[in-house]
Design a protein around this motif. Structure first.
Motif, PDB file in Angstrom:
ATOM      1  N   PHE A  53      -5.432 -66.445  -6.839  1.00 14.54           N
ATOM      2  CA  PHE A  53      -5.117 -65.138  -5.940  1.00 14.54           C
ATOM      3  C   PHE A  53      -3.802 -64.833  -6.225  1.00 14.54           C
ATOM      4  CE2 PHE A  53      -8.980 -65.798  -4.030  1.00 14.54           C
ATOM      5  CZ  PHE A  53      -9.372 -66.207  -2.801  1.00 14.54           C
ATOM      6  N   CYS A  54      -2.804 -65.416  -6.133  1.00 14.34           N
ATOM      7  CA  CYS A  54      -1.625 -65.191  -6.580  1.00 14.34           C
ATOM      8  C   CYS A  54      -1.297 -64.462  -7.816  1.00 14.34           C
ATOM      9  CB  CYS A  54      -0.747 -66.304  -6.754  1.00 14.34           C
ATOM     10  SG  CYS A  54      -0.115 -66.750  -5.287  1.00 14.34           S
ATOM     11  N   LEU A  56      -3.927 -63.300  -9.821  1.00 13.91           N
ATOM     12  CA  LEU A  56      -4.498 -61.848  -9.749  1.00 13.91           C
ATOM     13  C   LEU A  56      -3.619 -60.832  -9.363  1.00 13.91           C
ATOM     14  CD1 LEU A  56      -7.208 -60.194  -9.801  1.00 13.91           C
ATOM     15  CD2 LEU A  56      -7.440 -60.675  -7.463  1.00 13.91           C
ATOM     16  N   VAL A  57      -2.833 -61.010  -8.062  1.00  8.23           N
ATOM     17  CA  VAL A  57      -1.954 -59.982  -7.480  1.00  8.23           C
ATOM     18  C   VAL A  57      -0.839 -59.682  -8.533  1.00  8.23           C
ATOM     19  CG1 VAL A  57      -0.599 -59.266  -5.603  1.00  8.23           C
ATOM     20  CG2 VAL A  57      -2.698 -60.587  -5.366  1.00  8.23           C
ATOM     21  N   GLU A  58      -0.120 -60.848  -9.085  1.00  4.13           N
ATOM     22  CA  GLU A  58       1.000 -60.562  -9.787  1.00  4.13           C
ATOM     23  C   GLU A  58       0.707 -59.982 -10.919  1.00  4.13           C
ATOM     24  OE1 GLU A  58       3.804 -64.795  -8.744  1.00  4.13           O
ATOM     25  OE2 GLU A  58       2.304 -64.602 -10.544  1.00  4.13           O
ATOM     26  N   TYR A  61      -1.300 -55.896  -9.752  1.00  3.42           N
ATOM     27  CA  TYR A  61      -0.982 -55.181  -8.817  1.00  3.42           C
ATOM     28  C   TYR A  61      -0.210 -53.859  -9.205  1.00  3.42           C
ATOM     29  CZ  TYR A  61       1.088 -52.954  -4.648  1.00  3.42           C
ATOM     30  OH  TYR A  61       1.744 -52.055  -3.722  1.00  3.42           O
ATOM     31  N   ASN A  62       0.624 -53.613  -9.968  1.00  3.10           N
ATOM     32  CA  ASN A  62       1.484 -52.589 -10.649  1.00  3.10           C
ATOM     33  C   ASN A  62       0.402 -51.714 -11.096  1.00  3.10           C
ATOM     34  OD1 ASN A  62       3.972 -53.063  -9.465  1.00  3.10           O
ATOM     35  ND2 ASN A  62       4.312 -54.587 -10.962  1.00  3.10           N
ATOM     36  N   GLN A  63      -0.357 -52.205 -11.996  1.00  2.75           N
ATOM     37  CA  GLN A  63      -1.108 -51.335 -12.766  1.00  2.75           C
ATOM     38  C   GLN A  63      -2.237 -50.739 -12.016  1.00  2.75           C
ATOM     39  OE1 GLN A  63      -3.912 -53.400 -15.631  1.00  2.75           O
ATOM     40  NE2 GLN A  63      -5.455 -52.070 -14.947  1.00  2.75           N
TER      41      GLN A  63
ATOM     42  N   HIS B  57       5.550 -53.990 -16.638  1.00  2.31           N
ATOM     43  CA  HIS B  57       5.444 -53.635 -15.374  1.00  2.31           C
ATOM     44  C   HIS B  57       6.652 -54.474 -14.548  1.00  2.31           C
ATOM     45  CE1 HIS B  57       1.998 -51.260 -14.896  1.00  2.31           C
ATOM     46  NE2 HIS B  57       1.374 -52.103 -15.499  1.00  2.31           N
ATOM     47  N   LYS B  58       7.291 -53.999 -13.583  1.00  3.85           N
ATOM     48  CA  LYS B  58       8.169 -54.663 -12.845  1.00  3.85           C
ATOM     49  C   LYS B  58       7.376 -55.773 -12.069  1.00  3.85           C
ATOM     50  CE  LYS B  58       8.340 -51.465  -8.870  1.00  3.85           C
ATOM     51  NZ  LYS B  58       8.013 -51.207  -8.064  1.00  3.85           N
ATOM     52  N   VAL B  60       6.080 -57.890  -9.105  1.00  2.00           N
ATOM     53  CA  VAL B  60       5.487 -57.564  -7.639  1.00  2.00           C
ATOM     54  C   VAL B  60       6.218 -58.391  -6.572  1.00  2.00           C
ATOM     55  CG1 VAL B  60       3.235 -57.773  -6.209  1.00  2.00           C
ATOM     56  CG2 VAL B  60       3.279 -57.446  -8.730  1.00  2.00           C
ATOM     57  N   THR B  64       4.210 -58.011  -0.863  1.00  2.00           N
ATOM     58  CA  THR B  64       3.371 -57.322  -1.483  1.00  2.00           C
ATOM     59  C   THR B  64       2.335 -58.546  -1.739  1.00  2.00           C
ATOM     60  OG1 THR B  64       4.520 -55.638  -2.201  1.00  2.00           O
ATOM     61  CG2 THR B  64       2.093 -56.080  -3.129  1.00  2.00           C
ATOM     62  N   LYS B  65       2.736 -59.462  -2.476  1.00  2.00           N
ATOM     63  CA  LYS B  65       1.768 -60.684  -2.961  1.00  2.00           C
ATOM     64  C   LYS B  65       1.377 -61.551  -1.523  1.00  2.00           C
ATOM     65  CE  LYS B  65       3.904 -63.767  -5.404  1.00  2.00           C
ATOM     66  NZ  LYS B  65       4.372 -64.427  -6.669  1.00  2.00           N
ATOM     67  N   ALA B  68      -1.323 -59.727   0.013  1.00  4.61           N
ATOM     68  CA  ALA B  68      -2.710 -59.602  -0.643  1.00  4.61           C
ATOM     69  C   ALA B  68      -3.379 -60.821  -0.545  1.00  4.61           C
ATOM     70  CB  ALA B  68      -2.444 -59.194  -2.264  1.00  4.61           C
ATOM     71  N   VAL B  69      -2.545 -61.971  -0.838  1.00  2.72           N
ATOM     72  CA  VAL B  69      -3.172 -63.202  -0.781  1.00  2.72           C
ATOM     73  C   VAL B  69      -3.603 -63.673   0.653  1.00  2.72           C
ATOM     74  CG1 VAL B  69      -2.534 -65.935  -1.154  1.00  2.72           C
ATOM     75  CG2 VAL B  69      -1.765 -64.199  -2.789  1.00  2.72           C
ATOM     76  N   LEU B  72      -7.038 -62.175   1.075  1.00  2.00           N
ATOM     77  CA  LEU B  72      -8.066 -62.525   0.098  1.00  2.00           C
ATOM     78  C   LEU B  72      -8.537 -64.079   0.874  1.00  2.00           C
ATOM     79  CD1 LEU B  72      -6.333 -62.028  -3.404  1.00  2.00           C
ATOM     80  CD2 LEU B  72      -8.842 -61.459  -2.665  1.00  2.00           C
TER      81      LEU B  72
END
Lengths: 234, 79
Positions: A53-54, A56-58, A61-63, B57-58, B60, B64-65, B68-69, B72
Motif C-alpha cells: 500500500f505504501c 503504491l501511494v509513494e 500519488y503525484n502523478q 516527482h517530489k 509524497v 498524505t501517505k 491513503a494507507v 486502504l
C-alpha cells in the motif's frame, strides 16, 4: 603472539559490528520494498500487504493528483485521488493486464475525476487552449526571422543544468506553476513516460491539442533555463 | 522556404517523434543548414527535453501517505 590475538579480536569485533549494522539495515529497510515485478505487486496488494500500500501511494500519488487537477481542478484533486485508492483495490481482482498496472490505475483516477466533474457540474474544459505562454512569438519579427535569437549556454549539458542548484530550483518551480493542462501533459510525458497516445486516452484530449500543450510547456521550461543562463536568476 | 518561426513549430513535431512528409523534412533540414540561430535553438531544446526526462516527482508527504494507507487498510480489513 599478543599482537596477533589483538589483531584477530579487533577483526572479529569489526566483523560482528558489520553483521549488526547489516541486520539493522535489513530491519529499517523492510518497509522500502521495491515492487518492480507487477504480478508480485498485485498479489501483495490483494493480500493487504501494508508495505505494498505504501509503495503504491509513494510511487503514484503525484502523478495521479496531477491528472485529477487537470481534469477536475486543483481544489478537489487530492480528495479524488484519496477516494480512488479504494476503487483501485475493489477493481484490482478484475485487472486483466491489457495495459500496465500504472496506466490502468491512472485511467481509474481520470474516470473518477470526470465523474466528479459531471456530478458537481464544474466547467473545467481540458480541450480549450487559451493563448497563454505565447510570449515566445515576440522573439520573431514580422517576417518570421529571429528578432531575439538564442544566446549560447554556458551550462550546455543536462547534467550541468541539473547540478546547478539554483537553476534546479527554478526548474522545479517552473514545472509546479505551469497551467494545469500543460503540467498534466508535461508530467505524464516526461516524468511518467507515457506516450502521446496514452495521454490522449487518459485525458480525453485530441492528439493535436496534446502536442500544443506539450510544445508550450517545453517552451516555458526552455525559457526558464535560458533566462537563468543569461542572468543567473529564475 | 521555412521561416525561423515555422521552423520552431515544426521541430516540435520532431521532438515528439511525429512522422513528417519527406518534403517537410527536407525543408526543415535545408533551413537548419543555413540558419545557425535555429540550429542552436534545436540543440538547446533537445537539451531541455533531456532535462525534463531526468526530472522526478517530489516525495509524497507522510500525512498524505498515512491517510491513503489508513483508508486502504480500513477497506481491506472489512473484506
Amino acid at each position: 603472539m599478543l599482537k596477533a590475538v589483538v589483531g584477530t579480536t579487533a577483526a572479529l569485533n569489526y566483523f560482528n559490528s558489520l553483521k549488526v549494522r547489516a541486520s539493522l539495515v535489513i530491519i529499517f529497510n523492510m518497509d522500502k520494498h521495491n515492487y518492480t515485478d507487477e504480478k508480485k505487486f498485485i498479489a501483495a496488494l490483494l493480500a493487504n500487504n501494508e508495505s505494498a500500500f505504501c509503495y503504491l501511494v509513494e510511487s503514484m500519488y503525484n502523478q495521479l493528483v496531477t491528472v485529477a487537477r487537470a481534469i477536475a481542478g486543483p481544489s478537489i484533486a487530492d480528495e479524488i485521488v484519496q477516494e480512488s485508492w479504494i476503487s483501485v483495490l475493489k477493481a484490482l481482482p478484475k485487472f486483466e493486464g491489457r495495459s500496465t498496472l500504472k496506466t490502468w490505475i491512472t485511467q481509474i483516477v481520470a474516470n473518477e475525476a470526470k465523474k466528479r466533474l459531471r456530478k458537481e457540474s464544474r466547467q473545467v474544459s481540458l480541450d480549450s487552449l487559451s493563448a497563454d505562454n505565447d510570449h515566445f512569438l515576440d522573439r520573431f519579427d514580422a517576417n518570421g526571422h529571429w528578432a531575439r535569437p538564442p544566446a549560447s549556454w554556458d551550462l550546455s549539458t543536462p547534467e550541468d543544468i541539473l547540478d546547478e542548484k539554483l537553476l534546479k530550483l527554478c526548474i522545479d518551480k517552473t514545472v509546479k506553476i505551469l497551467p494545469e493542462k500543460q503540467k498534466a501533459v508535461f508530467s505524464l510525458r516526461y516524468l511518467d513516460d507515457y506516450s502521446l497516445e496514452e495521454i490522449c486516452n487518459i485525458l480525453e484530449v485530441s492528439h493535436s491539442n496534446i502536442r500544443v500543450l506539450l510544445h508550450r510547456a517545453r517552451l516555458v521550461l526552455y525559457q526558464t533555463i535560458e533566462h537563468f543562463q543569461e542572468t543567473g536568476e529564475c | 522556404m521555412l521561416s525561423c518561426k515555422d521552423y520552431v513549430n515544426e521541430t516540435s513535431k520532431i521532438l515528439d517523434n511525429e512522422k513528417l512528409p519527406v518534403l517537410k523534412k527536407l525543408n526543415i533540414l535545408v533551413h537548419q543548414m543555413i540558419c545557425h540561430h535555429c540550429r542552436k535553438y534545436l540543440n538547446q531544446m533537445k537539451t531541455t527535453v533531456e532535462v525534463a526526462n531526468k526530472l522526478n516527482h517530489k516525495t509524497v508527504s507522510e500525512k498524505t501517505k498515512e491517510v491513503a494507507v489508513k483508508n486502504l487498510k480500513a477497506y481491506s480489513d472489512k473484506q
